[in-house]
Write a protein that holds these residues in place. Structure first.
Motif, short mmCIF file in Angstrom:
data_model
loop_
_atom_site.label_atom_id
_atom_site.label_comp_id
_atom_site.label_asym_id
_atom_site.label_seq_id
_atom_site.Cartn_x
_atom_site.Cartn_y
_atom_site.Cartn_z
N VAL A 13 25.79 -22.12 -5.84
CA VAL A 13 27.10 -21.57 -5.51
C VAL A 13 27.40 -20.24 -6.21
CG1 VAL A 13 28.14 -23.78 -4.88
CG2 VAL A 13 28.18 -23.02 -7.28
N THR A 14 26.59 -19.87 -7.20
CA THR A 14 26.77 -18.55 -7.82
C THR A 14 25.91 -17.50 -7.13
OG1 THR A 14 25.07 -19.00 -9.50
CG2 THR A 14 27.35 -19.57 -10.05
N ARG A 19 27.33 -19.51 -2.16
CA ARG A 19 28.74 -19.11 -2.23
C ARG A 19 29.35 -19.00 -0.84
NH1 ARG A 19 32.33 -16.44 -5.79
NH2 ARG A 19 34.31 -16.26 -4.70
N ARG A 20 28.63 -18.40 0.09
CA ARG A 20 29.14 -18.28 1.45
C ARG A 20 29.30 -19.66 2.10
NH1 ARG A 20 26.07 -13.39 1.14
NH2 ARG A 20 27.14 -11.59 2.10
N ALA A 22 29.92 -22.46 0.49
CA ALA A 22 31.10 -23.05 -0.15
C ALA A 22 32.39 -22.48 0.43
CB ALA A 22 31.04 -22.83 -1.66
N ASP A 23 32.40 -21.17 0.64
CA ASP A 23 33.58 -20.54 1.24
C ASP A 23 33.90 -21.15 2.61
OD1 ASP A 23 33.89 -18.80 -0.90
OD2 ASP A 23 32.95 -17.09 0.11
N MET A 34 30.31 -28.89 -6.90
CA MET A 34 29.37 -27.80 -7.11
C MET A 34 28.54 -28.07 -8.36
SD MET A 34 31.85 -24.55 -6.24
CE MET A 34 33.27 -25.29 -7.07
N ALA A 36 26.15 -26.25 -10.99
CA ALA A 36 25.85 -24.88 -11.41
C ALA A 36 25.25 -24.87 -12.80
CB ALA A 36 27.11 -24.02 -11.37
N ARG A 41 30.61 -19.40 -14.01
CA ARG A 41 30.41 -18.38 -12.98
C ARG A 41 30.68 -18.92 -11.58
NH1 ARG A 41 24.82 -16.91 -12.78
NH2 ARG A 41 25.55 -15.36 -11.25
N ALA A 42 30.89 -20.22 -11.46
CA ALA A 42 31.09 -20.83 -10.15
C ALA A 42 32.49 -20.52 -9.62
CB ALA A 42 30.90 -22.33 -10.24
N PRO A 43 32.61 -20.36 -8.30
CA PRO A 43 33.94 -20.16 -7.71
C PRO A 43 34.78 -21.41 -7.84
CG PRO A 43 32.30 -20.50 -5.99
CD PRO A 43 31.54 -20.42 -7.28
N TYR A 45 37.78 -23.83 -5.86
CA TYR A 45 38.43 -24.11 -4.58
C TYR A 45 39.34 -25.33 -4.77
CZ TYR A 45 34.35 -21.49 -2.91
OH TYR A 45 33.36 -20.56 -2.72
#
Length: 283
Positions: A13-14, A19-20, A22-23, A34, A36, A41-43, A45
């Protein structure tokens, strides 16, 4: 995981593809966990969580995968130990009772593939097959997103690719496929998909398109294999890495990366991006 949370987990996910993906899942309102190596550094949500885990750390992987039924395994960054890390993680996933693993593999993965790293992808696929888990293999072609990075400071793409063609695919399209498969894994049990763009290009054609979009001259020089090794010697990279760099081009020359697949459009309902479209979008 909470009782209401789907047992879905993602790695990578980084990075761009993870990442896309996950988005896209978050946009669809799908919660997930997630995994990681660097959780900071992970997004983030709503409704999703992040836990520390790496492919080579069995105990951390087992803990992170507890309760997971469906798993996106994005292939690790290139390194000398990647295959052993992959195999260790697959074993941890099987031990954690993961039911379905979606793995980002490589187009033409085979034990004797010209592209050396495609052999590692094949070995990872085989370990997943033998694990008893259900699987979906996403065999990505070369990434369109890297086309500009093939160009040297002098405006030349150098490599022993000849007039071979590659059906390169945008990372955004790989992520769209992954997100769709993860939301409906039962429709993709034990399936292998070839993910390509809508066209197959020679590197001379890639150079022409880059010239048109970047408005600077870009050309392709078809190196011999000895020339390819010599021109990359300045980087002082380990042998496995140089072999991977050079064999990217020899795989194109051999025709192993040619052939347009309809899998992206069939799974997502949308035609994949071409190089012209990607360059225009990023311009």
């Amino acid at each position: 995981m909470t009782e209401a949370e789907p047992a879905l987990a993602l790695t990578g996910v980084t990075g761009a593809v993870g990442r896309r993906t996950a988005d896209a899942l978050a946009d669809a309102g799908v919660p997930f966990r997630m995994l990681a190596r660097s959780p900071e550094r992970a997004p983030r949500y709503p409704g999703s969580s992040v836990v520390a885990a790496s492919y080579g750390d069995r105990d951390a992987a087992l803990a992170a995968l507890d309760g997971v039924e469906t798993l996106l395994m994005v292939s690790a960054a290139e390194n000398a130990e990647r295959l052993s890390q992959h195999l260790a993680f697959v074993e941890a996933a099987a031990e954690a009772d993961v039911q379905h693993i979606v793995y980002t593999s490589f187009f033409g993965a085979a034990p004797d593939a010209a592209f050396t790293l495609a052999r590692d992808h094949y070995a990872t696929e085989q370990r997943i097959r033998s694990s008893g888990m259900r699987f979906t293999f996403l065999r990505d072609n070369l990434y369109l997103d890297f086309a500009e990075q093939l160009v040297g400071e002098d405006g030349v793409i150098r490599g022993p690719a000849g007039d071979g063609r590659a059906a390169m695919v945008a990372r955004a399209d790989v992520a769209r496929v992954a997100a769709e498969v993860l939301q409906h894994p039962e429709a993709h049990i034990d399936a292998t998909y070839d993910l390509t763009g809508p066209e197959e290009l020679t590197l001379a054609e890639v150079a022409e398109k880059l010239s048109a979009h970047t408005r600077r001259p870009v050309s392709f020089h078809d190196e011999t294999i000895p020339e390819a090794y010599e021109s990359r010697a300045k980087w002082n990279a380990p042998d496995w890495q140089v072999d991977a760099w050079v064999s990217t081009y020899t795989a194109i020359a051999s025709g192993e990366l040619a052939g347009v697949s309809e899998d992206v459009e069939r799974i997502t309902g949308r035609r994949p991006l071409s190089l012209d479209e990607l360059l225009r979008d990023h311009g």
